[in-house]
Design an enzyme around this catalytic site. Structure first.
Site, PDB file in Angstrom:
ATOM      1  N   GLY A 164      26.413  31.100  37.289  1.00  0.00           N
ATOM      2  CA  GLY A 164      27.427  30.401  38.024  1.00  0.00           C
ATOM      3  C   GLY A 164      28.689  30.754  38.645  1.00  0.00           C
ATOM      4  CG  LEU A 165      29.374  33.733  42.800  1.00  0.00           C
ATOM      5  CD1 LEU A 165      29.818  35.525  41.023  1.00  0.00           C
ATOM      6  CD2 LEU A 165      28.725  34.493  44.070  1.00  0.00           C
ATOM      7  CB  SER A 166      33.871  30.721  39.189  1.00  0.00           C
ATOM      8  OG  SER A 166      34.536  31.272  39.406  1.00  0.00           O
ATOM      9  N   GLY A 167      34.028  31.552  42.360  1.00  0.00           N
ATOM     10  CA  GLY A 167      34.989  32.177  43.112  1.00  0.00           C
ATOM     11  C   GLY A 167      35.772  32.940  42.590  1.00  0.00           C
ATOM     12  CB  VAL A 221      37.438  39.102  39.194  1.00  0.00           C
ATOM     13  CG1 VAL A 221      38.762  38.123  38.171  1.00  0.00           C
ATOM     14  CG2 VAL A 221      37.295  40.130  39.639  1.00  0.00           C
ATOM     15  CG  ASP A 222      36.752  37.125  34.640  1.00  0.00           C
ATOM     16  OD1 ASP A 222      37.413  37.800  34.485  1.00  0.00           O
ATOM     17  OD2 ASP A 222      37.364  35.594  34.037  1.00  0.00           O
ATOM     18  CB  SER A 223      31.610  34.306  38.171  1.00  0.00           C
ATOM     19  OG  SER A 223      32.339  33.483  39.142  1.00  0.00           O
ATOM     20  CB  CYS A 250      34.522  21.320  30.779  1.00  0.00           C
ATOM     21  SG  CYS A 250      33.999  21.859  32.905  1.00  0.00           S
ATOM     22  N   GLY A 253      30.736  33.735  33.098  1.00  0.00           N
ATOM     23  CA  GLY A 253      31.842  34.887  33.253  1.00  0.00           C
ATOM     24  C   GLY A 253      32.479  34.486  32.222  1.00  0.00           C
ATOM     25  CB  CYS A 310      37.448  22.534  32.476  1.00  0.00           C
ATOM     26  SG  CYS A 310      35.844  22.836  32.889  1.00  0.00           S
TER      27      CYS A 310
END
Length: 376
Positions: free
Chosen positions: A21-24, A26-28, A112, A136, A208
């Site tokens: 899951g790429l959120s935009g 830095v963690d993911s 969520c 992430g 969330c």
């Protein structure tokens, strides 16, 4: 496609297909990079889960998608997009509003995670042929012949097990948390080394998937304002509140109460709500007795392993909010899904609707929803 429980936890291996899951954020992004380094076949999915408004400064979904796209291009992985707005509204936001109508303080991140990130996303990814999903989150999973354990991560300031306590064996059995052994500063250092544009992007806060906004104004779009008196416990009127739904136990900011003639300069805190009179009760000083509780009643009890970790009453530790130091307690069952949690030390500002999450050492056992506080 729905996921099924696993008797024995499967171990991930290089070559497995992982959907992150790429959120935009830095963690993911760094989580995706670590998976690639470890030899997984990595693809990314960007989830849009809120469509009620897209005003700049709120969800910023367009900017997040642009950031996720840039990360995927930099890392050389495919990026898909999916819209779970209907699932989010039905499974998370409606419950969120219902809790506020009941004068409770919900934690939407918990729901969520269970309903969107580890149910809708998981089912979607498995349907696309993925072996695993990854996020992430700062948490750790260990696997053995008895299943999966959710454990604290290396960064105590970022650990997110509190928000993941509702996950079950099936959900954890398909999940990977690549940041388990990293601290946030280390994550940013890796992102800088990779030349990622979002290396310095600040952490997301707020609701969330909805984002940061003037919370009272946002809530007023869905719940009517019902002003009423602000009072002390002995009935002195201090002012007027905007609606009991907009306040939480222990709140200090945004009360609109200044000094009281003949009183002290100690700050005011929300101690109680009186729905019968639509009154908000404030006390002075963060250590006021009305803010302290020795025990609490909780419902919707959930154990990550499916069963209690031992005979009840059960001694363990718990926290009532993210980052709170673990507190020694004893859990006693009072119904099929209800329990009493008695703490060794009194707890401050126990708010109905919030989560109480249980731990044994570094293992998250599960948790429950606070129903009411009990006086010392």
């Amino acid at each position: 496609m729905t996921h099924q429980p696993q008797a024995t936890a499967r171990q991930p291996a290089p070559g497995d297909r992982v959907m992150i899951g790429l959120s935009g954020g830095v963690d993911s992004a760094v989580a995706a990079h670590r998976l690639i380094e470890q030899g997984y076949r990595v693809e990314a999915l960007f989830m849009k889960n809120w469509e009620e408004d897209d005003a700049p400064g709120y969800c910023a979904a367009a900017q997040d998608l642009a950031d996720a796209t840039a990360v995927a291009q930099r890392l050389g992985i495919a990026l898909r997009t999916v819209n779970f707005a209907t699932e989010y509204w039905d499974q998370v936001f409606e419950s969120f509003l219902a809790d506020y109508r009941a004068l409770r303080t919900p934690n939407p991140d918990v729901l969520c995670n269970r309903e969107i990130k580890f149910r809708a996303f998981l089912d979607h990814a498995l349907g696309l042929g993925a072996d695993w999903i990854a996020t992430g989150h700062y948490a750790r999973i260990t696997r053995d012949s008895d299943g999966c354990r959710l454990r604290l991560c290396a960064d105590p300031n970022k650990d997110q097990t509190y928000f993941l306590y509702l996950l079950d064996q099936s959900q954890l059995g398909h999940a990977l948390f690549p940041l388990a052994d990293l601290t946030k500063p280390q994550v940013r250092t890796i992102a800088r080394g990779l030349g990622l544009d979002n290396a310095e992007k600040r952490d997301s806060t707020g609701i969330c998937f909805i984002g940061e906004r003037r919370f009272r104004d946002f809530l007023a779009r869905y719940l009517p304002r019902e002003p009423g008196p602000i009072e002390t416990p002995d009935g002195r009127r201090l002012g007027e509140h905007q609606g009991l739904t907009y306040y939480t136990i222990g709140q200090r900011q945004g009360l609109g109460v200044g000094g009281v003639l003949g009183g002290t300069d100690a700050p005011w805190f929300v101690a109680a709500k009186d729905p019968g009179r639509n009154a908000l009760i404030l006390v002075q000083g963060g250590d006021h007795p009305l803010l302290q509780s020795q025990s609490l009643a909780a419902d919707h009890l959930h154990w990550i392993r499916g069963l209690p970790p031992g005979p009840l009453p059960f001694p363990c530790e718990a926290r009532l909010r993210h980052r709170q130091p673990l507190q020694a307690c004893i859990i006693t069952m009072i119904s099929d899904q209800g329990c009493e949690v008695r703490f060794v030390e009194p707890q401050r500002a126990v708010a109905p609707g919030q989560a109480v999450v249980f731990y044994a050492g570094d293992t998250c056992l599960g948790g429950a929803t606070v129903e009411r506080a009990m006086s010392p």
